[in-house]
Write an enzyme that holds these catalytic residues in place. Structure first.
Site, PDB file in Angstrom:
ATOM      1  N   ASP A 178      -1.277  12.361  -2.460  1.00 28.65           N
ATOM      2  CA  ASP A 178      -1.357  13.812  -2.663  1.00 28.65           C
ATOM      3  C   ASP A 178      -1.473  14.060  -4.169  1.00 28.65           C
ATOM      4  O   ASP A 178      -0.667  13.554  -4.945  1.00 28.65           O
ATOM      5  CB  ASP A 178      -0.099  14.484  -2.101  1.00 28.65           C
ATOM      6  CG  ASP A 178       0.055  14.196  -0.612  1.00 28.65           C
ATOM      7  OD1 ASP A 178      -0.935  14.387   0.112  1.00 28.65           O
ATOM      8  OD2 ASP A 178       1.135  13.751  -0.181  1.00 28.65           O
ATOM      9  N   THR A 200     -10.249   4.781   4.230  1.00 29.71           N
ATOM     10  CA  THR A 200      -9.077   5.319   4.909  1.00 29.71           C
ATOM     11  C   THR A 200      -9.472   6.581   5.681  1.00 29.71           C
ATOM     12  O   THR A 200     -10.575   7.116   5.515  1.00 29.71           O
ATOM     13  CB  THR A 200      -7.979   5.687   3.900  1.00 29.71           C
ATOM     14  OG1 THR A 200      -8.416   6.847   3.178  1.00 29.71           O
ATOM     15  CG2 THR A 200      -7.664   4.555   2.951  1.00 29.71           C
ATOM     16  N   TYR A 201      -8.539   7.069   6.449  1.00 30.58           N
ATOM     17  CA  TYR A 201      -8.743   8.298   7.217  1.00 30.58           C
ATOM     18  C   TYR A 201      -9.136   9.455   6.293  1.00 30.58           C
ATOM     19  O   TYR A 201     -10.123  10.149   6.521  1.00 30.58           O
ATOM     20  CB  TYR A 201      -7.431   8.612   7.947  1.00 30.58           C
ATOM     21  CG  TYR A 201      -7.417   9.925   8.674  1.00 30.58           C
ATOM     22  CD1 TYR A 201      -8.096  10.073   9.877  1.00 30.58           C
ATOM     23  CD2 TYR A 201      -6.711  11.019   8.168  1.00 30.58           C
ATOM     24  CE1 TYR A 201      -8.084  11.286  10.548  1.00 30.58           C
ATOM     25  CE2 TYR A 201      -6.696  12.230   8.833  1.00 30.58           C
ATOM     26  CZ  TYR A 201      -7.378  12.365  10.019  1.00 30.58           C
ATOM     27  OH  TYR A 201      -7.373  13.562  10.682  1.00 30.58           O
ATOM     28  N   TYR A 202      -8.393   9.628   5.203  1.00 31.45           N
ATOM     29  CA  TYR A 202      -8.693  10.739   4.282  1.00 31.45           C
ATOM     30  C   TYR A 202      -9.990  10.490   3.535  1.00 31.45           C
ATOM     31  O   TYR A 202     -10.769  11.411   3.319  1.00 31.45           O
ATOM     32  CB  TYR A 202      -7.536  10.986   3.303  1.00 31.45           C
ATOM     33  CG  TYR A 202      -6.509  11.912   3.904  1.00 31.45           C
ATOM     34  CD1 TYR A 202      -6.611  13.294   3.747  1.00 31.45           C
ATOM     35  CD2 TYR A 202      -5.462  11.430   4.670  1.00 31.45           C
ATOM     36  CE1 TYR A 202      -5.697  14.159   4.328  1.00 31.45           C
ATOM     37  CE2 TYR A 202      -4.539  12.281   5.251  1.00 31.45           C
ATOM     38  CZ  TYR A 202      -4.662  13.639   5.075  1.00 31.45           C
ATOM     39  OH  TYR A 202      -3.772  14.498   5.659  1.00 31.45           O
ATOM     40  N   GLU A 203     -10.218   9.240   3.160  1.00 24.82           N
ATOM     41  CA  GLU A 203     -11.452   8.944   2.422  1.00 24.82           C
ATOM     42  C   GLU A 203     -12.682   9.319   3.251  1.00 24.82           C
ATOM     43  O   GLU A 203     -13.644   9.913   2.743  1.00 24.82           O
ATOM     44  CB  GLU A 203     -11.503   7.468   2.026  1.00 24.82           C
ATOM     45  CG  GLU A 203     -12.780   7.120   1.272  1.00 24.82           C
ATOM     46  CD  GLU A 203     -12.800   5.718   0.681  1.00 24.82           C
ATOM     47  OE1 GLU A 203     -11.823   4.973   0.842  1.00 24.82           O
ATOM     48  OE2 GLU A 203     -13.806   5.396   0.044  1.00 24.82           O
ATOM     49  N   ASP A 256       5.074   4.728   3.521  1.00 26.21           N
ATOM     50  CA  ASP A 256       4.830   6.172   3.635  1.00 26.21           C
ATOM     51  C   ASP A 256       6.089   6.769   4.266  1.00 26.21           C
ATOM     52  O   ASP A 256       6.881   6.055   4.867  1.00 26.21           O
ATOM     53  CB  ASP A 256       3.627   6.442   4.555  1.00 26.21           C
ATOM     54  CG  ASP A 256       2.975   7.801   4.310  1.00 26.21           C
ATOM     55  OD1 ASP A 256       1.827   7.845   3.828  1.00 26.21           O
ATOM     56  OD2 ASP A 256       3.623   8.846   4.599  1.00 26.21           O
ATOM     57  N   GLU A 268       0.874  -1.180   0.000  1.00 31.43           N
ATOM     58  CA  GLU A 268       0.000   0.000   0.000  1.00 31.43           C
ATOM     59  C   GLU A 268       0.906   1.224   0.000  1.00 31.43           C
ATOM     60  O   GLU A 268       1.628   1.468   0.975  1.00 31.43           O
ATOM     61  CB  GLU A 268      -0.921   0.041   1.226  1.00 31.43           C
ATOM     62  CG  GLU A 268      -1.851   1.260   1.155  1.00 31.43           C
ATOM     63  CD  GLU A 268      -2.636   1.597   2.432  1.00 31.43           C
ATOM     64  OE1 GLU A 268      -3.410   2.543   2.411  1.00 31.43           O
ATOM     65  OE2 GLU A 268      -2.441   0.932   3.433  1.00 31.43           O
ATOM     66  N   ASP A 309      -9.879  10.725  -4.305  1.00 26.63           N
ATOM     67  CA  ASP A 309     -10.992  11.683  -4.333  1.00 26.63           C
ATOM     68  C   ASP A 309     -10.752  12.703  -5.444  1.00 26.63           C
ATOM     69  O   ASP A 309     -11.657  13.438  -5.817  1.00 26.63           O
ATOM     70  CB  ASP A 309     -11.044  12.453  -3.007  1.00 26.63           C
ATOM     71  CG  ASP A 309      -9.755  13.225  -2.820  1.00 26.63           C
ATOM     72  OD1 ASP A 309      -8.705  12.573  -2.689  1.00 26.63           O
ATOM     73  OD2 ASP A 309      -9.786  14.480  -2.868  1.00 26.63           O
TER      74      ASP A 309
HETATM   75  C1  LIG Z   1      -3.468  12.391   1.594  1.00 27.19           C
HETATM   76  S1  LIG Z   1      -2.449  11.310   2.490  1.00 27.19           S
HETATM   77  C2  LIG Z   1      -3.334   9.768   2.350  1.00 27.19           C
HETATM   78  C3  LIG Z   1      -3.001   8.812   3.455  1.00 27.19           C
HETATM   79  C4  LIG Z   1      -3.877   7.549   3.503  1.00 27.19           C
HETATM   80  N1  LIG Z   1      -3.676   6.702   2.357  1.00 27.19           N
HETATM   81  C5  LIG Z   1      -5.338   7.897   3.630  1.00 27.19           C
HETATM   82  O1  LIG Z   1      -6.058   7.784   2.634  1.00 27.19           O
HETATM   83  O2  LIG Z   1      -5.748   8.293   4.727  1.00 27.19           O
HETATM   84  C6  LIG Z   1      -1.076  11.061   1.402  1.00 27.19           C
HETATM   85  C7  LIG Z   1       0.079  10.308   2.048  1.00 27.19           C
HETATM   86  O3  LIG Z   1       1.061  10.083   1.056  1.00 27.19           O
HETATM   87  C8  LIG Z   1       2.351  10.182   1.650  1.00 27.19           C
HETATM   88  N2  LIG Z   1       3.289  10.455   0.545  1.00 27.19           N
HETATM   89  C9  LIG Z   1       3.112  11.340  -0.466  1.00 27.19           C
HETATM   90  N3  LIG Z   1       4.154  11.302  -1.325  1.00 27.19           N
HETATM   91  C10 LIG Z   1       5.003  10.352  -0.835  1.00 27.19           C
HETATM   92  C11 LIG Z   1       6.250   9.849  -1.279  1.00 27.19           C
HETATM   93  N4  LIG Z   1       6.814  10.290  -2.384  1.00 27.19           N
HETATM   94  N5  LIG Z   1       6.841   8.881  -0.542  1.00 27.19           N
HETATM   95  C12 LIG Z   1       6.259   8.416   0.596  1.00 27.19           C
HETATM   96  N6  LIG Z   1       5.067   8.863   1.064  1.00 27.19           N
HETATM   97  C13 LIG Z   1       4.446   9.811   0.352  1.00 27.19           C
HETATM   98  C14 LIG Z   1       2.188  11.308   2.660  1.00 27.19           C
HETATM   99  O4  LIG Z   1       3.152  11.217   3.673  1.00 27.19           O
HETATM  100  C15 LIG Z   1       0.770  11.076   3.172  1.00 27.19           C
HETATM  101  O5  LIG Z   1       0.749  10.283   4.339  1.00 27.19           O
END
Ligand SMILES: C[S@@+](CC[C@H](N)C(=O)[O-])C[C@H]1O[C@@H](n2cnc3c(N)ncnc32)[C@H](O)[C@@H]1O
Length: 216
Positions: free
Chosen positions: A119, A195-198, A70, A45, A155
């Site tokens: 992101d 997920t948390y963000y979803e 992550d 994941e 999203d």
């Molecule tokens: C919007 S959050 C989503 C987290 C989780 N999947 C959720 O849906 O709740 C995006 C996550 O991607 C991680 N992330 C973004 N670019 C990354 C990268 N290049 N390498 C590792 N982690 C990354 C960020 O640290 C963050 O925790």
């Protein structure tokens, strides 16, 4: 930095299910034997955040192994702690930049990839940071077994459209896709993991996009 974050950073150092940076490199090619102690398929994941997909898929599929990736240690802490507390030993976490994934996995070591709410990086100047930018896809292709699936849940309509466009340009087979997951007939026990963000996006009635593709 907040006290809680510092405590979590210190705590994940002691977790047997978390590997950070250099430490994870020793596992390259050896995740199954050295960490999971079995030969079961391994699912990644990417952008796992608090690891809801990794932990819940691990509960649903005890005959598979899951690794949440992550770079944010305080988020990984949540998933790793839940796995330890609930005795779920088919899930681990890797704190690295996804750009460096080839330093941590051998070619063909992975059976399937999930990318959960990454992101979106909407600015043109940040295109290379999008987790479905072709240079990332090249890396996924290498670590995946032939025919292995990549699943993206987002999203962000722009990132979804961008990903569909890249997948089409590269002529990759698409197995499933929808721009309204929860009104589609695709929803099942896997796709309804949230997920948390979803959960945050759904509170605002945001449509959820999903695509599953492979490289052959
Ligand atoms: C919007 S959050 C989503 C987290 C989780 N999947 C959720 O849906 O709740 C995006 C996550 O991607 C991680 N992330 C973004 N670019 C990354 C990268 N290049 N390498 C590792 N982690 C990354 C960020 O640290 C963050 O925790």
């Amino acid at each position: 930095m907040g006290k809680d974050k510092l405590r979590r950073f210190a705590e994940i150092e002691t977790f047997a299910n978390v590997y950070q940076l250099e430490q994870g490199k020793a596992l390259k090619g050896n995740w199954a034997s050295a960490h999971f102690k079995n030969a079961n398929p391994i699912v990644l994941e990417l952008a796992c955040g608090k690891g809801e997909y990794s932990v819940n898929l691990a509960r649903l599929f005890p005959e598979k192994n899951f690794i949440g990736v992550d770079y944010k240690g305080n988020r990984i802490w949540r998933g790793a702690k839940t796995a330890i507390e609930d005795g779920i030993d088919n899930v681990a976490f890797l704190r690295i930049q996804i750009e460096n994934i080839l330093d941590y996995f051998n070619e063909g070591e992975i059976d399937e990839i999930w990318i959960t709410f990454p992101d979106p990086q909407p600015q043109d100047s940040r295109e290379k940071k999008r987790l479905t930018f072709p240079a990332f896809l090249d890396r996924y292709k290498l670590v995946l077994k032939p025919g292995g699936y990549v699943n993206l849940k987002t999203d962000n309509d722009q990132l979804y459209a961008y990903t569909c466009e890249k997948v089409a340009e590269l002529n990759l087979p698409v197995h499933k896709n929808t721009d309204h997951l929860y009104t589609s007939d695709l929803v099942d026990e896997v796709l309804s993991i949230k997920t948390y963000y979803e959960k945050k996006y759904l509170l605002h009635d945001k449509n959820i996009n999903y695509i599953q593709f492979s490289f052959e």
